[in-house]
Design an enzyme around this catalytic site. Structure first.
Site, PDB file in Angstrom:
ATOM      1  N   ASP A  31      33.011  42.560  33.227  1.00  0.00           N
ATOM      2  CA  ASP A  31      34.102  42.601  32.255  1.00  0.00           C
ATOM      3  C   ASP A  31      33.531  42.716  30.838  1.00  0.00           C
ATOM      4  OD1 ASP A  31      37.319  41.527  32.459  1.00  0.00           O
ATOM      5  OD2 ASP A  31      36.382  41.559  30.475  1.00  0.00           O
ATOM      6  N   ILE A  32      34.171  43.517  30.014  1.00  0.00           N
ATOM      7  CA  ILE A  32      33.703  43.757  28.649  1.00  0.00           C
ATOM      8  C   ILE A  32      33.880  42.509  27.775  1.00  0.00           C
ATOM      9  CG2 ILE A  32      35.834  44.624  27.569  1.00  0.00           C
ATOM     10  CD1 ILE A  32      34.123  47.036  26.585  1.00  0.00           C
ATOM     11  N   ASN A  87      45.808  39.112  38.416  1.00  0.00           N
ATOM     12  CA  ASN A  87      46.978  38.982  37.552  1.00  0.00           C
ATOM     13  C   ASN A  87      47.937  40.114  37.908  1.00  0.00           C
ATOM     14  OD1 ASN A  87      45.773  36.825  36.124  1.00  0.00           O
ATOM     15  ND2 ASN A  87      44.688  38.260  34.779  1.00  0.00           N
ATOM     16  N   GLY A  93      49.668  38.267  32.771  1.00  0.00           N
ATOM     17  CA  GLY A  93      48.477  38.621  32.002  1.00  0.00           C
ATOM     18  C   GLY A  93      47.819  39.927  32.379  1.00  0.00           C
ATOM     19  N   GLN A  94      48.457  40.717  33.267  1.00  0.00           N
ATOM     20  CA  GLN A  94      47.847  42.007  33.630  1.00  0.00           C
ATOM     21  C   GLN A  94      47.969  42.970  32.453  1.00  0.00           C
ATOM     22  OE1 GLN A  94      49.384  43.933  37.176  1.00  0.00           O
ATOM     23  NE2 GLN A  94      47.860  45.562  37.069  1.00  0.00           N
ATOM     24  N   HIS A 100      43.034  44.972  40.212  1.00  0.00           N
ATOM     25  CA  HIS A 100      41.651  44.487  40.076  1.00  0.00           C
ATOM     26  C   HIS A 100      41.552  43.018  40.414  1.00  0.00           C
ATOM     27  CE1 HIS A 100      43.753  44.542  36.192  1.00  0.00           C
ATOM     28  NE2 HIS A 100      43.099  43.439  35.853  1.00  0.00           N
ATOM     29  N   LEU A 101      40.458  42.664  41.090  1.00  0.00           N
ATOM     30  CA  LEU A 101      40.129  41.271  41.342  1.00  0.00           C
ATOM     31  C   LEU A 101      39.176  40.840  40.241  1.00  0.00           C
ATOM     32  CD1 LEU A 101      41.189  42.086  44.188  1.00  0.00           C
ATOM     33  CD2 LEU A 101      39.306  40.764  45.161  1.00  0.00           C
ATOM     34  N   HIS A 102      39.458  39.696  39.622  1.00  0.00           N
ATOM     35  CA  HIS A 102      38.501  39.089  38.705  1.00  0.00           C
ATOM     36  C   HIS A 102      37.643  38.130  39.531  1.00  0.00           C
ATOM     37  CE1 HIS A 102      40.610  39.923  34.746  1.00  0.00           C
ATOM     38  NE2 HIS A 102      41.624  40.056  35.556  1.00  0.00           N
TER      39      HIS A 102
HETATM   40  P1  5GP Z   1      43.874  41.916  33.316  1.00  0.00           P
HETATM   41  O1  5GP Z   1      44.200  41.239  32.028  1.00  0.00           O
HETATM   42  O2  5GP Z   1      44.613  43.225  33.463  1.00  0.00           O
HETATM   43  O3  5GP Z   1      44.010  41.048  34.528  1.00  0.00           O
HETATM   44  O4  5GP Z   1      42.338  42.251  33.238  1.00  0.00           O
HETATM   45  C1  5GP Z   1      41.828  43.343  32.565  1.00  0.00           C
HETATM   46  C2  5GP Z   1      40.395  43.025  32.220  1.00  0.00           C
HETATM   47  O5  5GP Z   1      39.748  44.228  31.893  1.00  0.00           O
HETATM   48  C3  5GP Z   1      40.224  42.088  31.026  1.00  0.00           C
HETATM   49  O6  5GP Z   1      39.492  40.941  31.423  1.00  0.00           O
HETATM   50  C4  5GP Z   1      39.465  42.944  30.011  1.00  0.00           C
HETATM   51  O7  5GP Z   1      38.527  42.215  29.268  1.00  0.00           O
HETATM   52  C5  5GP Z   1      38.816  43.997  30.888  1.00  0.00           C
HETATM   53  N1  5GP Z   1      38.595  45.275  30.221  1.00  0.00           N
HETATM   54  C6  5GP Z   1      39.499  45.959  29.451  1.00  0.00           C
HETATM   55  N2  5GP Z   1      38.966  47.113  29.030  1.00  0.00           N
HETATM   56  C7  5GP Z   1      37.707  47.162  29.540  1.00  0.00           C
HETATM   57  C8  5GP Z   1      36.652  48.133  29.450  1.00  0.00           C
HETATM   58  O8  5GP Z   1      36.781  49.175  28.804  1.00  0.00           O
HETATM   59  N3  5GP Z   1      35.502  47.860  30.095  1.00  0.00           N
HETATM   60  C9  5GP Z   1      35.339  46.707  30.828  1.00  0.00           C
HETATM   61  N4  5GP Z   1      34.158  46.541  31.441  1.00  0.00           N
HETATM   62  N5  5GP Z   1      36.299  45.784  30.936  1.00  0.00           N
HETATM   63  C10 5GP Z   1      37.478  46.004  30.313  1.00  0.00           C
END
Ligand code: 5GP
Length: 114
Positions: A31-32, A87, A93-94, A100-102
């Site tokens: 994750d970034i 999420n 929070g998505q 995606h799985l965190h």
């Molecule tokens: P969500 O909030 O949809 O469950 O998770 C999305 C995740 O993607 C967040 O934790 C966010 O930091 C990560 N993310 C968003 N843009 C990028 C990206 O360009 N590269 C990477 N590696 N992670 C990203």
């Protein structure tokens, strides 16, 4: 648009990411903006917008994503305690409309989550 998001760009190698694992069905990358010392996202190559869009045909794929998460937890040294989170939709929070799985680990994780 559902079919044009940042994770699709990563899948298509149009955007760089720190890849942790990949195979014919999924891609895992760091994750970034990590929320824990280990924070990896595991995504299917198949376009599925949310957890709620899963169908019977995805049964095997979902199992595969979880097995990859467990394998990565071991490889990344967090198998003593980690969390796998999905999420679903904005209210949870998505932010990226591609399932995606965190995988989070490497620190104590509080419960309940926010
Ligand atoms: P969500 O909030 O949809 O469950 O998770 C999305 C995740 O993607 C967040 O934790 C966010 O930091 C990560 N993310 C968003 N843009 C990028 C990206 O360009 N590269 C990477 N590696 N992670 C990203």
């Amino acid at each position: 648009m559902m079919t044009d998001n940042i994770f699709l760009k990563i899948l298509n190698k149009q955007l760089p990411a720190k890849i942790a694992y990949e195979d014919d069905r999924c891609l895992a990358f760091h994750d970034i903006k990590p929320q824990a010392p280990v924070h990896v996202l595991i995504i299917p190559r198949k376009v599925i917008a949310t957890h709620d869009d899963l169908t019977e045909e995805d049964r095997e794929l979902v199992g595969h994503l979880h097995l990859v998460a467990a394998k990565l937890a071991k490889q990344l040294g967090v198998s003593e305690g980690y969390r796998v989170v999905v999420n679903c939709r904005e209210r949870a929070g998505q932010t990226v409309p591609h399932l995606h799985l965190h995988l989070l680990g490497g620190r104590d994780l509080a419960w309940p989550p926010g």
